[in-house]
Write a protein that holds these residues in place. Structure first.
Motif, PDB file in Angstrom:
ATOM      1  N   ILE A   1       0.830  -1.243   0.042  1.00 11.99           N
ATOM      2  CA  ILE A   1       0.032   0.079   0.134  1.00 11.99           C
ATOM      3  C   ILE A   1       0.580   1.333  -0.007  1.00 11.99           C
ATOM      4  CG2 ILE A   1      -1.484   1.405   1.517  1.00 11.99           C
ATOM      5  CD1 ILE A   1      -2.909  -1.375   2.379  1.00 11.99           C
ATOM      6  N   LEU A   2       1.742   1.127   0.976  1.00 13.73           N
ATOM      7  CA  LEU A   2       2.788   2.479   0.922  1.00 13.73           C
ATOM      8  C   LEU A   2       3.737   2.663  -0.396  1.00 13.73           C
ATOM      9  CD1 LEU A   2       3.884   2.265   4.668  1.00 13.73           C
ATOM     10  CD2 LEU A   2       2.637   4.156   3.885  1.00 13.73           C
ATOM     11  N   TYR A   3       3.917   1.549  -0.878  1.00 11.53           N
ATOM     12  CA  TYR A   3       4.785   1.554  -2.177  1.00 11.53           C
ATOM     13  C   TYR A   3       3.899   2.190  -3.421  1.00 11.53           C
ATOM     14  CZ  TYR A   3       6.950  -0.100  -6.468  1.00 11.53           C
ATOM     15  OH  TYR A   3       7.599  -0.465  -7.608  1.00 11.53           O
ATOM     16  N   VAL A   4       2.731   1.705  -3.368  1.00 10.97           N
ATOM     17  CA  VAL A   4       1.869   2.321  -4.386  1.00 10.97           C
ATOM     18  C   VAL A   4       1.611   3.682  -4.134  1.00 10.97           C
ATOM     19  CG1 VAL A   4      -0.220   2.319  -5.377  1.00 10.97           C
ATOM     20  CG2 VAL A   4       0.921  -0.167  -5.014  1.00 10.97           C
ATOM     21  N   PHE A   5       1.438   4.068  -3.006  1.00 13.18           N
ATOM     22  CA  PHE A   5       1.059   5.278  -2.510  1.00 13.18           C
ATOM     23  C   PHE A   5       2.266   6.403  -2.805  1.00 13.18           C
ATOM     24  CE2 PHE A   5       1.181   8.765   0.791  1.00 13.18           C
ATOM     25  CZ  PHE A   5      -0.190   9.500   0.423  1.00 13.18           C
ATOM     26  N   ILE A   6       3.603   5.913  -2.309  1.00 13.66           N
ATOM     27  CA  ILE A   6       4.687   6.906  -2.921  1.00 13.66           C
ATOM     28  C   ILE A   6       4.981   6.899  -3.991  1.00 13.66           C
ATOM     29  CG2 ILE A   6       7.215   6.813  -2.297  1.00 13.66           C
ATOM     30  CD1 ILE A   6       5.494   7.422   0.057  1.00 13.66           C
ATOM     31  N   ILE A   7       4.648   6.042  -5.004  1.00 13.49           N
ATOM     32  CA  ILE A   7       4.543   6.272  -6.416  1.00 13.49           C
ATOM     33  C   ILE A   7       3.733   7.227  -6.928  1.00 13.49           C
ATOM     34  CG2 ILE A   7       4.426   5.032  -8.673  1.00 13.49           C
ATOM     35  CD1 ILE A   7       5.551   2.502  -7.590  1.00 13.49           C
ATOM     36  N   LEU A   8       2.627   7.185  -6.608  1.00 14.73           N
ATOM     37  CA  LEU A   8       1.577   8.154  -6.959  1.00 14.73           C
ATOM     38  C   LEU A   8       1.985   9.396  -6.558  1.00 14.73           C
ATOM     39  CD1 LEU A   8      -1.626   6.225  -6.112  1.00 14.73           C
ATOM     40  CD2 LEU A   8      -0.770   6.699  -8.477  1.00 14.73           C
ATOM     41  N   ALA A   9       2.429   9.630  -5.207  1.00 15.59           N
ATOM     42  CA  ALA A   9       2.785  10.773  -4.694  1.00 15.59           C
ATOM     43  C   ALA A   9       3.855  11.728  -5.406  1.00 15.59           C
ATOM     44  CB  ALA A   9       3.307  10.771  -3.287  1.00 15.59           C
ATOM     45  N   ILE A  10       5.139  10.801  -5.766  1.00 13.07           N
ATOM     46  CA  ILE A  10       6.237  11.160  -6.556  1.00 13.07           C
ATOM     47  C   ILE A  10       5.667  11.493  -7.840  1.00 13.07           C
ATOM     48  CG2 ILE A  10       8.457  10.806  -7.539  1.00 13.07           C
ATOM     49  CD1 ILE A  10       8.318  11.142  -4.442  1.00 13.07           C
ATOM     50  N   ARG A  11       4.850  10.693  -8.532  1.00 14.21           N
ATOM     51  CA  ARG A  11       4.323  11.122  -9.785  1.00 14.21           C
ATOM     52  C   ARG A  11       3.498  12.505  -9.856  1.00 14.21           C
ATOM     53  NH1 ARG A  11       3.682  11.140 -13.869  1.00 14.21           N
ATOM     54  NH2 ARG A  11       2.464   9.929 -14.837  1.00 14.21           N
ATOM     55  N   LEU A  12       2.908  12.839  -8.569  1.00 15.70           N
ATOM     56  CA  LEU A  12       2.295  14.095  -8.591  1.00 15.70           C
ATOM     57  C   LEU A  12       3.000  15.351  -8.754  1.00 15.70           C
ATOM     58  CD1 LEU A  12      -0.409  13.464  -6.233  1.00 15.70           C
ATOM     59  CD2 LEU A  12      -0.832  14.030  -8.395  1.00 15.70           C
ATOM     60  N   MET A  13       4.442  15.293  -8.163  1.00 14.49           N
ATOM     61  CA  MET A  13       5.427  15.958  -7.970  1.00 14.49           C
ATOM     62  C   MET A  13       6.258  16.326  -9.538  1.00 14.49           C
ATOM     63  SD  MET A  13       7.401  14.914  -4.607  1.00 14.49           S
ATOM     64  CE  MET A  13       8.928  16.072  -5.109  1.00 14.49           C
ATOM     65  N   GLY A  14       5.947  15.531 -10.343  1.00  9.74           N
ATOM     66  CA  GLY A  14       6.394  15.647 -11.949  1.00  9.74           C
ATOM     67  C   GLY A  14       7.501  14.746 -11.962  1.00  9.74           C
ATOM     68  N   LYS A  15       7.893  14.628 -13.441  1.00  9.47           N
ATOM     69  CA  LYS A  15       8.830  13.829 -13.895  1.00  9.47           C
ATOM     70  C   LYS A  15      10.128  14.438 -13.859  1.00  9.47           C
ATOM     71  CE  LYS A  15       5.758  11.181 -16.865  1.00  9.47           C
ATOM     72  NZ  LYS A  15       5.512  10.582 -18.157  1.00  9.47           N
ATOM     73  N   ARG A  16      11.299  14.196 -12.995  1.00 10.47           N
ATOM     74  CA  ARG A  16      12.589  14.395 -13.071  1.00 10.47           C
ATOM     75  C   ARG A  16      13.284  13.606 -12.472  1.00 10.47           C
ATOM     76  NH1 ARG A  16      13.366  20.581 -12.653  1.00 10.47           N
ATOM     77  NH2 ARG A  16      11.737  21.577 -12.657  1.00 10.47           N
ATOM     78  N   GLN A  17      14.617  13.359 -13.073  1.00  7.87           N
ATOM     79  CA  GLN A  17      15.616  12.537 -12.458  1.00  7.87           C
ATOM     80  C   GLN A  17      16.539  13.209 -11.182  1.00  7.87           C
ATOM     81  OE1 GLN A  17      18.490  11.543 -15.589  1.00  7.87           O
ATOM     82  NE2 GLN A  17      17.160  10.771 -16.717  1.00  7.87           N
ATOM     83  N   ILE A  18      16.738  12.349 -10.176  1.00  6.46           N
ATOM     84  CA  ILE A  18      17.323  12.989  -9.183  1.00  6.46           C
ATOM     85  C   ILE A  18      18.425  14.144  -9.522  1.00  6.46           C
ATOM     86  CG2 ILE A  18      19.042  12.486  -7.198  1.00  6.46           C
ATOM     87  CD1 ILE A  18      16.298  11.345  -6.794  1.00  6.46           C
ATOM     88  N   SER A  19      19.124  13.944 -10.589  1.00  6.21           N
ATOM     89  CA  SER A  19      20.066  14.973 -10.846  1.00  6.21           C
ATOM     90  C   SER A  19      19.398  16.233 -11.314  1.00  6.21           C
ATOM     91  CB  SER A  19      21.072  14.545 -11.997  1.00  6.21           C
ATOM     92  OG  SER A  19      20.554  14.126 -13.052  1.00  6.21           O
ATOM     93  N   ASP A  20      18.215  16.077 -11.815  1.00  5.17           N
ATOM     94  CA  ASP A  20      17.608  17.502 -12.191  1.00  5.17           C
ATOM     95  C   ASP A  20      16.813  18.005 -11.272  1.00  5.17           C
ATOM     96  OD1 ASP A  20      18.805  17.188 -14.743  1.00  5.17           O
ATOM     97  OD2 ASP A  20      17.215  15.716 -15.561  1.00  5.17           O
ATOM     98  N   MET A  21      16.706  17.446 -10.194  1.00  4.97           N
ATOM     99  CA  MET A  21      15.730  18.045  -8.956  1.00  4.97           C
ATOM    100  C   MET A  21      16.282  19.220  -8.577  1.00  4.97           C
ATOM    101  SD  MET A  21      14.294  14.731  -6.954  1.00  4.97           S
ATOM    102  CE  MET A  21      12.915  13.792  -7.589  1.00  4.97           C
ATOM    103  N   GLN A  22      15.087  20.221  -8.143  1.00  5.25           N
ATOM    104  CA  GLN A  22      15.473  21.411  -7.507  1.00  5.25           C
ATOM    105  C   GLN A  22      15.951  20.815  -6.072  1.00  5.25           C
ATOM    106  OE1 GLN A  22      16.305  24.194  -8.920  1.00  5.25           O
ATOM    107  NE2 GLN A  22      15.477  23.739 -10.980  1.00  5.25           N
ATOM    108  N   PRO A  23      16.320  21.892  -5.198  1.00  3.72           N
ATOM    109  CA  PRO A  23      16.716  21.444  -3.659  1.00  3.72           C
ATOM    110  C   PRO A  23      15.206  21.307  -3.015  1.00  3.72           C
ATOM    111  CG  PRO A  23      17.964  23.560  -4.367  1.00  3.72           C
ATOM    112  CD  PRO A  23      17.046  23.152  -5.658  1.00  3.72           C
ATOM    113  N   SER A  24      14.356  21.998  -3.170  1.00  4.22           N
ATOM    114  CA  SER A  24      12.975  21.724  -2.487  1.00  4.22           C
ATOM    115  C   SER A  24      12.628  20.375  -3.058  1.00  4.22           C
ATOM    116  CB  SER A  24      12.030  22.849  -2.650  1.00  4.22           C
ATOM    117  OG  SER A  24      11.851  22.881  -4.324  1.00  4.22           O
ATOM    118  N   GLU A  25      12.563  20.069  -4.089  1.00  2.00           N
ATOM    119  CA  GLU A  25      12.090  18.628  -4.680  1.00  2.00           C
ATOM    120  C   GLU A  25      13.010  17.478  -4.088  1.00  2.00           C
ATOM    121  OE1 GLU A  25      10.395  19.591  -8.966  1.00  2.00           O
ATOM    122  OE2 GLU A  25      12.434  19.442  -8.814  1.00  2.00           O
ATOM    123  N   LEU A  26      14.146  17.568  -3.969  1.00  2.00           N
ATOM    124  CA  LEU A  26      15.223  16.772  -3.338  1.00  2.00           C
ATOM    125  C   LEU A  26      14.929  16.696  -2.185  1.00  2.00           C
ATOM    126  CD1 LEU A  26      17.612  14.677  -3.836  1.00  2.00           C
ATOM    127  CD2 LEU A  26      19.043  16.561  -3.450  1.00  2.00           C
TER     128      LEU A  26
END
Length: 224
Positions: free
Chosen positions: A10-35
């Motif tokens: 349940i948590l795995y699916v929920f976290i994936i959905l939550a990260i998807r809501l934040m947008g599509k970025r690779q770790i190296s492309d994330m802004q400080p707040s997103e990271l």
């Protein structure tokens, strides 16, 4: 054990959905707040997984709050340049007209070795080749080489190059991909005609790519 597995799923699916809501970025492309949000979310989610006596909502609610705050901050950054500067900072020029700006490197707490390592990753092995180098807000660098070191374009050479259009995968492992057809402006009728030309069935195709000009590449499945 079953409860732990269910909570983890349940948590795995929920976290994936939550990260998807934040947008599509690779770790190296994330802004400080997103990271920061991504790291904190992973820590929060791990607690209910490990401790089954802890309510599941104790992991879900904080994650929802953090993702909501990140989405709100992203919307505010789009409207306010001042807020964006406060959260993300500004791009910083570290090489200007081939000159290394040491004060800017110190300001970024970035060593010359780190800068040269990133330059080498872009196939630049001499600072003399660089006209401008900018450290972006996510820590990556953008480089503009000096005119004599830039790769000439077709326009520079006076050469006309035909437009090959976008190529996309339209069949994968025997399955027709509607999204791929949309990308290359193709149709199911084109796919049917290609299959007929090659005396192949859809189920026998491993990969079929198609571009906007009708050029295709068909790879059949290997017979086991």
């Amino acid at each position: 054990m079953i409860i732990s597995i269910l909570r983890t799923v349940i948590l795995y699916v929920f976290i994936i959905l939550a990260i998807r809501l934040m947008g599509k970025r690779q770790i190296s492309d994330m802004q400080p707040s997103e990271l920061v949000v991504t790291l904190v979310v992973s820590d929060i989610a791990s607690l209910p997984m490990q401790n089954t006596s802890q309510p599941l909502l104790s992991g879900v609610i904080p994650v929802l709050v953090l993702v909501s705050l990140e989405i709100a901050a992203s919307a505010l950054m789009m409207k306010s340049r001042l807020f964006r500067r406060l959260i993300c900072g500004n791009p910083v020029v570290v090489i200007e007209d081939g000159k290394l700006l040491q004060k800017q490197l110190k300001r970024l707490r970035m060593s010359a070795e780190d800068l040269f390592a990133q330059l080498r990753q872009q196939d630049i092995f001499s600072i003399d080749e660089v006209q401008y180098c900018i450290v972006e807000t996510n820590g990556s660098i953008s480089v503009l080489e000096k005119p004599q070191n830039r790769v000439p374009t077709a326009q520079d050479l006076g050469v006309t190059i035909g437009d090959n259009k976008l190529e996309a995968v339209v069949v994968c492992d025997g399955e027709l991909l509607d999204d791929g057809l949309k990308l290359c402006s193709g149709s199911r009728m084109q796919v049917d005609n290609i299959l007929q030309e090659n005396n192949a069935k859809l189920s026998e195709v491993f990969i079929l790519t198609l571009d906007g000009n009708g050029k295709y590449n068909l790879i059949a499945k290997e017979v086991s």
